[in-house]
Design a protein around this motif. Structure first.
Motif, PDB file in Angstrom:
ATOM      1  N   TYR A   1       0.823  -1.206   0.000  1.00  0.00           N
ATOM      2  CA  TYR A   1       0.000   0.000   0.000  1.00  0.00           C
ATOM      3  C   TYR A   1       0.858   1.258   0.000  1.00  0.00           C
ATOM      4  N   LEU A   2       1.944   1.225   0.714  1.00  0.00           N
ATOM      5  CA  LEU A   2       2.846   2.367   0.760  1.00  0.00           C
ATOM      6  C   LEU A   2       3.454   2.619  -0.624  1.00  0.00           C
ATOM      7  N   THR A   3       3.886   1.550  -1.284  1.00  0.00           N
ATOM      8  CA  THR A   3       4.446   1.673  -2.638  1.00  0.00           C
ATOM      9  C   THR A   3       3.389   2.210  -3.599  1.00  0.00           C
ATOM     10  N   GLU A   4       2.188   1.677  -3.487  1.00  0.00           N
ATOM     11  CA  GLU A   4       1.093   2.133  -4.349  1.00  0.00           C
ATOM     12  C   GLU A   4       0.765   3.598  -4.065  1.00  0.00           C
TER      13      GLU A   4
ATOM     14  N   VAL B   1       0.825   6.647  -6.645  1.00  0.00           N
ATOM     15  CA  VAL B   1      -0.355   7.485  -6.877  1.00  0.00           C
ATOM     16  C   VAL B   1      -0.020   8.951  -6.600  1.00  0.00           C
ATOM     17  N   LYS B   2       0.785   9.212  -5.592  1.00  0.00           N
ATOM     18  CA  LYS B   2       1.176  10.588  -5.281  1.00  0.00           C
ATOM     19  C   LYS B   2       1.984  11.184  -6.433  1.00  0.00           C
TER      20      LYS B   2
ATOM     21  N   THR C   1       0.871  14.358  -8.717  1.00  0.00           N
ATOM     22  CA  THR C   1       1.736  15.514  -8.961  1.00  0.00           C
ATOM     23  C   THR C   1       1.793  15.820 -10.454  1.00  0.00           C
ATOM     24  N   ILE C   2       1.939  14.777 -11.263  1.00  0.00           N
ATOM     25  CA  ILE C   2       1.976  14.957 -12.720  1.00  0.00           C
ATOM     26  C   ILE C   2       0.649  15.526 -13.215  1.00  0.00           C
ATOM     27  N   VAL C   3      -0.465  14.982 -12.711  1.00  0.00           N
ATOM     28  CA  VAL C   3      -1.788  15.452 -13.132  1.00  0.00           C
ATOM     29  C   VAL C   3      -1.977  16.918 -12.724  1.00  0.00           C
ATOM     30  N   ARG C   4      -1.521  17.285 -11.536  1.00  0.00           N
ATOM     31  CA  ARG C   4      -1.639  18.674 -11.093  1.00  0.00           C
ATOM     32  C   ARG C   4      -0.822  19.605 -11.994  1.00  0.00           C
TER      33      ARG C   4
END
Length: 144
Positions: free
Chosen positions: A53-56, A60-61, A65-68
């Protein structure tokens, strides 16, 4: 022999509870070890899932960032396009105004040309009429 018999009987009576107690202690220890092992397995499983979950979440973060960043670029592009649209709308209004002005000037020119043509036609009609009247009048010289 009585004493031997009592000792043997007493030993027979004592062996069952002692072996039961020893068996219970050993079994209890095994149950605790088994329970601790199962708990450790559960902890290991939870740690592995937590790492997944941490890796995922890190992935996702990064995507967020890319989407932002892309969103910020799109907003800048939208602002630019809005400015261009407003500029084109102003230019379009100016062109409409100029077209209407041009149409008005063309109409005035057409009216002037019609008036000039009418005046020329009257002038021609007057000249034709004068020439007809001079041809039909007898000459003042006595016909010569």
């Amino acid at each position: 022999m009585q004493m031997d018999l009592d000792l043997i009987t007493l030993t027979g009576y004592l062996i069952n509870p002692v072996t039961g107690a020893v068996g219970w202690l050993v079994g209890s220890r095994r149950r605790k070890i088994t329970a601790i092992g199962e708990m450790q397995d559960t902890i290991n499983l939870l740690v592995a899932k937590n790492n997944e979950y941490l890796t995922e979440m890190v992935s996702v973060k990064k995507e967020l960032t890319i989407v932002r960043m892309e969103n910020a670029e799109l907003k800048k592009g939208q602002e630019l396009m809005t400015g261009k649209l407003e500029e084109l709308q102003r230019e379009n209004q100016e062109l409409k105004r100029l077209r209407e002005e041009n149409d008005g000037l063309r109409q005035k020119l057409a009216n002037l040309l019609d008036a000039e043509n009418a005046t020329e036609r009257k002038s021609v009609d007057v000249k034709v009429a004068r020439s007809k009247t001079t041809k039909t009048k007898p000459s003042d010289n006595g016909g010569h």
